[in-house]
Design a protein around this motif. Structure first.
Motif, PDB file in Angstrom:
ATOM      1  N   GLN A  39       0.828  -1.205   0.000  1.00 47.94           N
ATOM      2  CA  GLN A  39       0.000   0.000   0.000  1.00 47.94           C
ATOM      3  C   GLN A  39       0.866   1.260   0.000  1.00 47.94           C
ATOM      4  OE1 GLN A  39      -2.364  -1.020   3.572  1.00 47.94           O
ATOM      5  NE2 GLN A  39      -4.182  -0.967   2.261  1.00 47.94           N
ATOM      6  N   ALA A  40       1.915   1.262   0.835  1.00 47.71           N
ATOM      7  CA  ALA A  40       2.797   2.434   0.918  1.00 47.71           C
ATOM      8  C   ALA A  40       3.494   2.698  -0.405  1.00 47.71           C
ATOM      9  CB  ALA A  40       3.828   2.226   2.038  1.00 47.71           C
ATOM     10  N   ARG A  45      -4.435  -0.187  -3.448  1.00 42.88           N
ATOM     11  CA  ARG A  45      -4.264   1.273  -3.504  1.00 42.88           C
ATOM     12  C   ARG A  45      -4.179   1.782  -4.945  1.00 42.88           C
ATOM     13  NH1 ARG A  45      -4.838   2.000   1.592  1.00 42.88           N
ATOM     14  NH2 ARG A  45      -3.357   3.253   2.817  1.00 42.88           N
ATOM     15  N   ALA A  46      -3.425   1.071  -5.787  1.00 36.61           N
ATOM     16  CA  ALA A  46      -3.118   1.584  -7.121  1.00 36.61           C
ATOM     17  C   ALA A  46      -4.253   1.388  -8.110  1.00 36.61           C
ATOM     18  CB  ALA A  46      -1.843   0.922  -7.648  1.00 36.61           C
ATOM     19  N   ALA A  96       1.391   9.473  -5.803  1.00 38.69           N
ATOM     20  CA  ALA A  96       1.778  10.858  -5.534  1.00 38.69           C
ATOM     21  C   ALA A  96       2.827  11.339  -6.523  1.00 38.69           C
ATOM     22  CB  ALA A  96       2.293  10.984  -4.100  1.00 38.69           C
ATOM     23  N   LEU A  97       3.777  10.470  -6.875  1.00 36.44           N
ATOM     24  CA  LEU A  97       4.819  10.853  -7.825  1.00 36.44           C
ATOM     25  C   LEU A  97       4.252  11.138  -9.208  1.00 36.44           C
ATOM     26  CD1 LEU A  97       7.961   8.616  -7.128  1.00 36.44           C
ATOM     27  CD2 LEU A  97       7.874  11.101  -7.276  1.00 36.44           C
ATOM     28  N   ALA A  98       3.259  10.360  -9.622  1.00 36.21           N
ATOM     29  CA  ALA A  98       2.673  10.573 -10.944  1.00 36.21           C
ATOM     30  C   ALA A  98       2.067  11.964 -11.068  1.00 36.21           C
ATOM     31  CB  ALA A  98       1.613   9.504 -11.217  1.00 36.21           C
ATOM     32  N   CYS A 127       1.879  -7.555  -3.415  1.00 34.41           N
ATOM     33  CA  CYS A 127       1.177  -7.207  -4.650  1.00 34.41           C
ATOM     34  C   CYS A 127      -0.301  -6.923  -4.395  1.00 34.41           C
ATOM     35  CB  CYS A 127       1.333  -8.329  -5.677  1.00 34.41           C
ATOM     36  SG  CYS A 127       3.004  -8.455  -6.388  1.00 34.41           S
ATOM     37  N   ALA A 128      -0.910  -7.686  -3.466  1.00 34.11           N
ATOM     38  CA  ALA A 128      -2.314  -7.442  -3.134  1.00 34.11           C
ATOM     39  C   ALA A 128      -2.491  -6.072  -2.493  1.00 34.11           C
ATOM     40  CB  ALA A 128      -2.829  -8.541  -2.202  1.00 34.11           C
TER      41      ALA A 128
END
Length: 454
Positions: free
Chosen positions: A258-259, A404-405, A266-268, A398-399
């Motif tokens: 998640q982190a 989050r993503a 945020a970077l995107a 990965c889960a």
């Protein structure tokens, strides 16, 4: 005001250059330092590019090193690498500075003085913090700070001993100053990225509070001061503790996923990119690294045909997820856990890669692959190896990332396999050159990726 001495560039004639007497001492001392990337080859040429007296008894130098031989892939910089040195100069060296001793100058304006690494000197370290607390200039050096943060004075310094590619000072368990040893022109990602993320409101990364840079011989970042997390433990230490105790690590791995996704999202936004995912250039670069690695590590040769298929599968691969700014060298040693929160640190990327490449848009899957390889490394630290532990961590990570993503790295199989392969090849070269006993760790992954396809 500090005195700056102008030196002629490499190749200038005349034995009377102010720092010429230091060249021999530094040429012998540099290859013995853990942060010097070319430790396997002697320094055959050294030129002092700039020197500045920061304060009495402390000189700031940028030196250009030349080394003979052909660089091996994966770690040794090309000839002409620039390094940052902070040198203490005393007539009599205190006993506690014995381990920092470089040598005694035999001639020139510093004849008879003892030369040492000033970052080991509490007095010099404290004065360096004062420079950062009070922004200003010292010759070509510029000290700058976030005006919204007030760093207190009088914080006791201590030099960390665990780092290899840089040097870090902790001040009063409140702040940490990373001093970049190998310096390249341009802004360092470890200043650029945390600063951009802080402006975006991302709390996963400690924000820079002060930094210093140079304008000569070319603009470059020299160091960054950030908040220190005194009660945090790095992910590598926590994973090994869990393994030693026979504990599960899947909850921590899920939250770490998640982190990672939080930072990528945020970077995107913080550093927009026109990147469009994998392309032929990426495939060609991965293949070239593989072929160069096989020449250095004979054990790789039987697996080269199978590994090439991992890269070839990227041809025509879709642009999902799109390329963006990423961490670039993500593994369990680059994350900290304080309480129940994960933080991401050290955004320099792989030090062996050019700065322009480290600042380029890349697939976020590369970061994911780096962390998956790190779980594998942890599981193989002691026998019997624990591949099932690593598998559970990989799945949980990965889960957590997918939660989050909004997309699952496991669904980009070709992309994930290619980046894992590229990382394992890098690891094989590193281990063969520096830690031969560890070579079986990446070789086990290489066999899996080449023979079974992931």
């Amino acid at each position: 005001m500090p005195k700056t001495v102008s030196l002629r560039p490499r190749g200038a004639a005349g034995p009377d250059r102010p720092m010429a007497s230091l060249v021999g001492l530094l040429s012998e001392w540099l290859p013995r330092q853990r942060w010097f990337a070319g430790r396997d080859r002697p320094v055959t040429d050294l030129a002092v590019l700039s020197t500045t007296e920061l304060f009495p008894g402390c000189l700031h130098l940028l030196v250009d090193t030349g080394q003979g031989g052909v660089p091996a892939p994966g770690g040794t910089p090309p000839a002409g690498a620039c390094y940052q040195l902070l040198l203490g100069v005393r007539k009599h060296l205190a006993p506690h500075l014995g381990r920092a001793f470089i040598g005694r100058v035999r001639e020139g304006p510093l004849a008879g003085a003892a030369l040492y690494d000033a970052l080991h000197d509490p007095r010099s370290a404290a004065l360096l913090l004062e420079r950062l607390r009070r922004p200003g200039t010292a010759g070509p050096l510029h000290f700058e700070a976030d005006p919204a943060v007030s760093v207190p004075g009088g914080l006791a310094p201590r030099l960390l001993t665990a780092e290899q590619s840089n040097s870090s000072l902790v001040y009063g368990d409140a702040y940490i100053l990373k001093v970049f040893r190998r310096v390249e022109p341009g802004i360092n990602p470890d200043l650029e990225v945390p600063g951009a993320l802080a402006a975006q409101g991302c709390a996963r990364v400690p924000a820079p509070v002060a930094w210093f840079r140079t304008t000569e011989p070319r603009p470059a970042t020299l160091g960054v001061l950030q908040p220190f997390l005194p009660d945090a433990a790095d992910g590598w230490t926590l994973a090994l503790r869990a393994l030693a105790a026979g504990d599960d690590f899947t909850t921590q791995a899920y939250e770490l996923g998640q982190a990672t996704a939080d930072v990528h999202l945020a970077l995107a936004t913080a550093i927009p990119s026109a990147g469009s995912g994998e392309n032929g250039h990426t495939v060609a670069a991965m293949t070239a690294r593989l072929e160069a690695a096989a020449r250095c590590v004979p054990a790789l040769a039987p697996f080269v045909p199978g590994l090439r298929t991992a890269f070839g599968a990227l041809d025509g691969h879709g642009a999902e997820p799109p390329a963006q700014r990423i961490h670039g060298d993500l593994h369990l040693g680059q994350v900290l856990r304080a309480g129940r929160d994960w933080f991401v640190i050290d955004f320099e990327g792989e030090p062996s890669r050019p700065l322009a490449e480290r600042r380029s848009a890349q697939s976020p899957v590369r970061d994911v692959a780096g962390m998956l390889r790190s779980f594998d490394y942890a599981a193989r630290q002691r026998r019997p190896w624990r591949p099932k532990w690593a598998h559970r961590c990989r799945e949980a990570y990965c889960a957590g990332y997918a939660a989050r993503a909004g997309w699952d790295p496991r669904h980009t199989h070709a992309l994930l396999r290619a980046h894992e392969t590229d990382r394992a090849v890098y690891e094989a070269v590193y281990e063969a050159r520096h830690r031969p006993d560890w070579l079986p760790v990446p070789m086990a992954a290489i066999e899996r990726l080449a023979v079974r396809g992931g």
